[in-house]
Design an enzyme around this catalytic site. Structure first.
Site, PDB file in Angstrom:
ATOM      1  N   ASN A  57       0.852  -1.185   0.000  1.00 58.04           N
ATOM      2  CA  ASN A  57       0.000   0.000   0.000  1.00 58.04           C
ATOM      3  C   ASN A  57       0.895   1.244   0.000  1.00 58.04           C
ATOM      4  OD1 ASN A  57      -1.514   2.219   0.826  1.00 58.04           O
ATOM      5  ND2 ASN A  57      -2.939   0.927   1.984  1.00 58.04           N
ATOM      6  N   GLY A  61       0.212   4.294  -0.051  1.00 56.16           N
ATOM      7  CA  GLY A  61      -0.229   5.347   0.869  1.00 56.16           C
ATOM      8  C   GLY A  61       0.403   5.143   2.237  1.00 56.16           C
ATOM      9  N   GLU A  72       0.916 -14.516   2.853  1.00 59.43           N
ATOM     10  CA  GLU A  72      -0.448 -14.649   3.358  1.00 59.43           C
ATOM     11  C   GLU A  72      -0.438 -14.517   4.880  1.00 59.43           C
ATOM     12  OE1 GLU A  72      -3.844 -17.763   2.820  1.00 59.43           O
ATOM     13  OE2 GLU A  72      -2.304 -18.050   1.272  1.00 59.43           O
ATOM     14  N   ASP A  99      -0.125  -4.548  11.760  1.00 56.84           N
ATOM     15  CA  ASP A  99      -1.387  -5.271  11.652  1.00 56.84           C
ATOM     16  C   ASP A  99      -2.311  -4.655  12.684  1.00 56.84           C
ATOM     17  OD1 ASP A  99      -2.758  -7.199  10.192  1.00 56.84           O
ATOM     18  OD2 ASP A  99      -2.671  -8.622  11.839  1.00 56.84           O
ATOM     19  N   TYR A 104     -14.335   0.509  11.181  1.00 54.57           N
ATOM     20  CA  TYR A 104     -15.343   0.409  12.244  1.00 54.57           C
ATOM     21  C   TYR A 104     -15.486   1.717  13.041  1.00 54.57           C
ATOM     22  CZ  TYR A 104     -14.832  -4.564  11.223  1.00 54.57           C
ATOM     23  OH  TYR A 104     -14.802  -5.793  10.592  1.00 54.57           O
ATOM     24  N   HIS A 106      -4.979   3.955  18.669  1.00 53.82           N
ATOM     25  CA  HIS A 106      -4.105   2.788  18.783  1.00 53.82           C
ATOM     26  C   HIS A 106      -2.877   2.908  17.885  1.00 53.82           C
ATOM     27  CE1 HIS A 106      -7.048   2.522  15.684  1.00 53.82           C
ATOM     28  NE2 HIS A 106      -6.565   1.432  15.138  1.00 53.82           N
TER      29      HIS A 106
HETATM   30  P1  IMP Z   1      -4.900  -3.602   8.369  1.00 53.13           P
HETATM   31  O1  IMP Z   1      -4.035  -3.696   9.580  1.00 53.13           O
HETATM   32  O2  IMP Z   1      -4.539  -2.447   7.469  1.00 53.13           O
HETATM   33  O3  IMP Z   1      -5.047  -4.927   7.668  1.00 53.13           O
HETATM   34  O4  IMP Z   1      -6.384  -3.239   8.897  1.00 53.13           O
HETATM   35  C1  IMP Z   1      -7.223  -4.160   9.487  1.00 53.13           C
HETATM   36  C2  IMP Z   1      -8.640  -3.664   9.621  1.00 53.13           C
HETATM   37  O5  IMP Z   1      -8.846  -3.241  10.971  1.00 53.13           O
HETATM   38  C3  IMP Z   1      -9.033  -2.483   8.780  1.00 53.13           C
HETATM   39  O6  IMP Z   1      -9.468  -2.859   7.523  1.00 53.13           O
HETATM   40  C4  IMP Z   1     -10.196  -1.914   9.605  1.00 53.13           C
HETATM   41  O7  IMP Z   1     -11.330  -2.654   9.352  1.00 53.13           O
HETATM   42  C5  IMP Z   1      -9.808  -2.221  11.022  1.00 53.13           C
HETATM   43  N1  IMP Z   1      -9.201  -1.035  11.627  1.00 53.13           N
HETATM   44  C6  IMP Z   1      -7.895  -0.880  11.950  1.00 53.13           C
HETATM   45  N2  IMP Z   1      -7.679   0.342  12.462  1.00 53.13           N
HETATM   46  C7  IMP Z   1      -8.880   0.969  12.438  1.00 53.13           C
HETATM   47  C8  IMP Z   1      -9.289   2.288  12.819  1.00 53.13           C
HETATM   48  O8  IMP Z   1      -8.512   3.141  13.255  1.00 53.13           O
HETATM   49  N3  IMP Z   1     -10.593   2.573  12.653  1.00 53.13           N
HETATM   50  C9  IMP Z   1     -11.484   1.678  12.140  1.00 53.13           C
HETATM   51  N4  IMP Z   1     -11.159   0.465  11.765  1.00 53.13           N
HETATM   52  C10 IMP Z   1      -9.854   0.098  11.912  1.00 53.13           C
END
Ligand code: IMP
Length: 299
Positions: free
Chosen positions: A16, A18, A46, A75, A167, A193
């Site tokens: 990504n 971005g 994966e 993650d 979310y 977070h």
């Molecule tokens: P990844 O770590 O980029 O794979 O994100 C995992 C998933 O966690 C995202 O697609 C969101 O659904 C959720 N998520 C992670 N951080 C946030 C946040 O700050 N707000 C809302 N959803 C989050």
């Protein structure tokens, strides 16, 4: 504990662009360069582990061993207490291939209903939940360092607010009554977070490096806030609001924009798009990031 030094090339274990660009903004003042795993032609493993830490580690270690460079992976997700921590590492997957988070939130609400997790009392707070972000820094030797950030709160249903992503519209952090979806991005990012995980990483791995003075050209501009706003918007309306903020920034800090003329600005925009086509971001976020980047892009 191993430390990063000025001049280090750090691989961001993500395709990504971005995300890579955002991490680069964090690293630049310390003289570090971030390059994406995608740009180095490394494939994305994966996510087969059962924990956030496991998946962050798996991604960081694969990128470090494939590149011979230190690598950073992240993650993140939502954990709902009465669902035993679900959706957890499956947070993105609950939105399905169309990445429909309206559907994902509906699913969370229904699972909570099925477990009788919503209180029948009208003013009772909703079920407890937290967001979590885990960063892993991996070295080519196989050593790893983990940094974790969490924010606790409760869920509401129906969801409220159109800001943020994922979310956000159903999560109310402790100490507030608004959902993340009802907050301006800088308010969310003040204690999120992700901010906490990055603060831990910065504390252990970057703070010993003397930061270069901020270029005078960006003095006065609140670039962290604008960057956070661009990184979290998802809709056309949010993009319109973001452009309003960008215009206010231009009116207040015109001297600090890298583009002196409209032609310079378009040239920077063209250069940014040429360098950083970002297929992973939603289109409105991609536009916001490009518009912001063009205001500070160095050609
Ligand atoms: P990844 O770590 O980029 O794979 O994100 C995992 C998933 O966690 C995202 O697609 C969101 O659904 C959720 N998520 C992670 N951080 C946030 C946040 O700050 N707000 C809302 N959803 C989050």
């Amino acid at each position: 504990m191993k430390r990063l030094t000025r001049g280090t090339r750090l691989v961001v274990a993500s395709h990504n662009k971005g995300k890579v660009w955002e991490i680069n903004q964090l690293l630049k003042p310390y003289g570090l360069n971030a390059v994406s795993a995608g740009d180095l032609g490394l494939s994305e493993p994966e996510e087969t582990e059962a924990t956030f830490e496991g998946n962050a580690k798996l991604k960081a270690v694969a990128a470090a061993s494939g590149s011979g460079l230190p690598s950073l992976a992240d993650d993140s997700g939502l954990e709902v207490e009465c669902l035993g921590g679900a959706p957890g590492i499956y947070s993105a997957r609950w939105a399905g291939p169309a990445k429909d988070f309206g559907l994902a939130m509906q699913k969370v609400a229904e699972e909570i209903t099925a477990r009788r997790g919503w209180s029948a009392e009208p003013n009772a707070p909703g079920p407890r939940a937290n967001f979590i972000s885990v960063l892993c820094l991996a070295w080519p030797t196989g050593e790893t360092q983990i940094f974790e950030g969490k924010v606790f709160g409760h869920l509401v249903w129906p969801a409220r607010g159109g800001n943020g992503f994922g979310y956000d519209p159903m999560f109310v952090p402790d100490g507030d009554t608004r959902t993340y979806g009802e907050m301006e991005p800088p308010e969310k990012y003040a204690g999120s977070h992700r901010t906490r995980a990055f603060a831990a990483f910065k504390h252990d791995c970057l703070d010993h490096i003397e930061a270069a003075p901020r270029p005078t050209k960006i003095a006065g501009r609140d670039l962290p806030a604008l960057t956070a706003a661009a990184a979290s918007l998802s809709t056309r309306e949010e993009l319109a609001q973001f452009i309003m903020r960008l215009r206010a920034d231009l009116h207040a800090n015109r001297h600090a924009w890298n583009s002196a003329t409209l032609d310079d600005y378009f040239a920077a925009l063209q250069g940014y798009l040429g360098d950083m086509p970002d297929a992973d971001d939603p289109k409105w976020r991609m536009m916001a990031k490009s518009l912001l980047a063009a205001s500070m892009y160095e050609r």
